[in-house]
Design an enzyme around this catalytic site. Structure first.
Site, mmCIF file in Angstrom:
data_model
loop_
_atom_site.group_PDB
_atom_site.id
_atom_site.type_symbol
_atom_site.label_atom_id
_atom_site.label_comp_id
_atom_site.label_asym_id
_atom_site.label_seq_id
_atom_site.Cartn_x
_atom_site.Cartn_y
_atom_site.Cartn_z
ATOM 1 N N ASP A 44 31.847 50.701 50.241
ATOM 2 C CA ASP A 44 32.331 51.666 49.406
ATOM 3 C C ASP A 44 32.164 52.994 50.097
ATOM 4 O OD1 ASP A 44 33.403 52.158 46.615
ATOM 5 O OD2 ASP A 44 31.894 53.648 46.650
ATOM 6 N N PHE A 50 43.663 56.240 57.978
ATOM 7 C CA PHE A 50 44.269 55.955 56.689
ATOM 8 C C PHE A 50 43.461 57.151 55.703
ATOM 9 C CE2 PHE A 50 40.353 54.230 54.316
ATOM 10 C CZ PHE A 50 39.655 53.892 55.486
ATOM 11 N N GLY A 51 43.667 57.095 54.258
ATOM 12 C CA GLY A 51 42.969 58.029 53.683
ATOM 13 C C GLY A 51 43.014 59.623 53.962
ATOM 14 N N TYR A 52 42.033 60.007 53.947
ATOM 15 C CA TYR A 52 41.803 61.634 54.174
ATOM 16 C C TYR A 52 41.797 61.747 55.875
ATOM 17 C CZ TYR A 52 40.987 61.539 49.395
ATOM 18 O OH TYR A 52 40.859 61.432 47.814
ATOM 19 N N ARG A 86 31.487 54.648 58.544
ATOM 20 C CA ARG A 86 31.407 53.146 58.364
ATOM 21 C C ARG A 86 30.695 52.510 59.852
ATOM 22 N NH1 ARG A 86 36.363 53.169 57.304
ATOM 23 N NH2 ARG A 86 35.692 53.282 54.949
HETATM 24 P P1 IMP Z 1 36.807 52.769 47.999
HETATM 25 O O1 IMP Z 1 37.773 51.520 48.219
HETATM 26 O O2 IMP Z 1 36.359 52.879 46.392
HETATM 27 O O3 IMP Z 1 35.695 52.534 48.748
HETATM 28 O O4 IMP Z 1 37.366 54.144 48.335
HETATM 29 C C1 IMP Z 1 37.590 54.531 49.506
HETATM 30 C C2 IMP Z 1 38.620 55.725 49.669
HETATM 31 O O5 IMP Z 1 37.696 56.921 50.283
HETATM 32 C C3 IMP Z 1 39.753 55.491 50.382
HETATM 33 O O6 IMP Z 1 40.673 55.081 49.470
HETATM 34 C C4 IMP Z 1 39.781 56.738 51.226
HETATM 35 O O7 IMP Z 1 40.668 57.547 50.236
HETATM 36 C C5 IMP Z 1 38.484 57.388 51.326
HETATM 37 N N1 IMP Z 1 37.890 56.852 52.646
HETATM 38 C C6 IMP Z 1 36.934 55.980 52.974
HETATM 39 N N2 IMP Z 1 36.778 55.784 54.161
HETATM 40 C C7 IMP Z 1 37.709 56.529 54.836
HETATM 41 C C8 IMP Z 1 37.980 56.777 56.153
HETATM 42 O O8 IMP Z 1 37.349 56.060 57.168
HETATM 43 N N3 IMP Z 1 39.090 57.552 56.579
HETATM 44 C C9 IMP Z 1 39.869 58.223 55.481
HETATM 45 N N4 IMP Z 1 39.585 58.210 54.329
HETATM 46 C C10 IMP Z 1 38.437 57.207 53.993
#
Ligand code: IMP
Length: 203
Positions: free
Chosen positions: A70, A157-159, A186
């Site tokens: 998470d 991905f993500g941010y 991570r």
């Molecule tokens: P989870 O799946 O509830 O843990 O949500 C994690 C969210 O945090 C993802 O959807 C991304 O938006 C963001 N996130 C977590 N780790 C990363 C990363 O390594 N890079 C960019 N965004 C991340």
């Protein structure tokens, strides 16, 4: 080869964890186990949510080593938001682009209010190892950095494209996967967990 289920369907997380673990592990994701439904993330911390996911998946597949991640982004000028709501910052079911758009709006609002940055923040990650439906270990990692209002790069991905880690001038969206996997939240959580995982699975 030892089997490890990463309790997520986020292929980016699985790819990063598999690359960091290296050989010796057969890494699987929930795509190979569609019968496993993860619970709602009702915890108020990354660790609590990782535990919820790891134990739920492990109850379904008690014979496997299960790892749940998470993670999320904390922005200091936003009081630590989006935090545990990172995946749903723009609302339930939001995708990465929608969440980034929401973050850009919030950063633009800070600028309008006179806070022109630099905006400090961090990515946080909790990794929980479970077996037989029970949590065995929990390790956390963080990477400090600053936020960009304009996206930079399309990698990751993500941010990633809005975050520049300390010690670098480019975002995770531009830096290579090798660099990200050497210093990310991570990577740091996994480095702390790895000796425990190796000790537990040695026999
Ligand atoms: P989870 O799946 O509830 O843990 O949500 C994690 C969210 O945090 C993802 O959807 C991304 O938006 C963001 N996130 C977590 N780790 C990363 C990363 O390594 N890079 C960019 N965004 C991340």
């Amino acid at each position: 080869m030892k089997r490890l289920l990463v309790a997520t369907s986020n292929r980016h997380k699985v790819e990063e964890i598999a690359a960091m673990l290296g050989t010796g592990w057969q890494v699987e994701s929930l795509q190979a186990h569609p019968q496993v439904q993860l619970p709602e993330e009702t915890g108020s911390t990354f660790a609590a949510n990782a535990q919820l996911k790891a134990e739920a998946a492990s109850r379904h597949l008690p014979e496997l080593w299960v790892l749940a991640d998470d993670s999320g982004l904390e922005v200091d000028a936003l009081g630590g938001r989006p935090g545990v709501y990172s995946a749903r910052f723009a609302g339930p079911g939001a995708n990465d682009a929608q969440n980034r758009a929401r973050l850009k709006e919030e950063l633009a609002a800070l600028r309008t209010a006179g806070d022109v940055g630099p905006w400090s923040g961090r990515f946080c990650c909790a990794l929980v190892l479970a077996r037989g439906g029970r949590m065995l270990e929990c390790c956390e990692g963080r990477v400090e950095g600053r936020l960009l209002e304009l996206e930079q790069g399309a990698g990751g991905f993500g941010y990633d494209s809005m975050f520049v880690p300390q010690g670098h001038e480019q975002s995770f969206g531009l830096l290579s996967a090798e660099i990200k996997n050497a210093l990310s939240h991570r990577a740091r959580a996994l480095a702390a967990l790895l000796p425990k995982l190796q000790a537990l699975t040695a026999s």
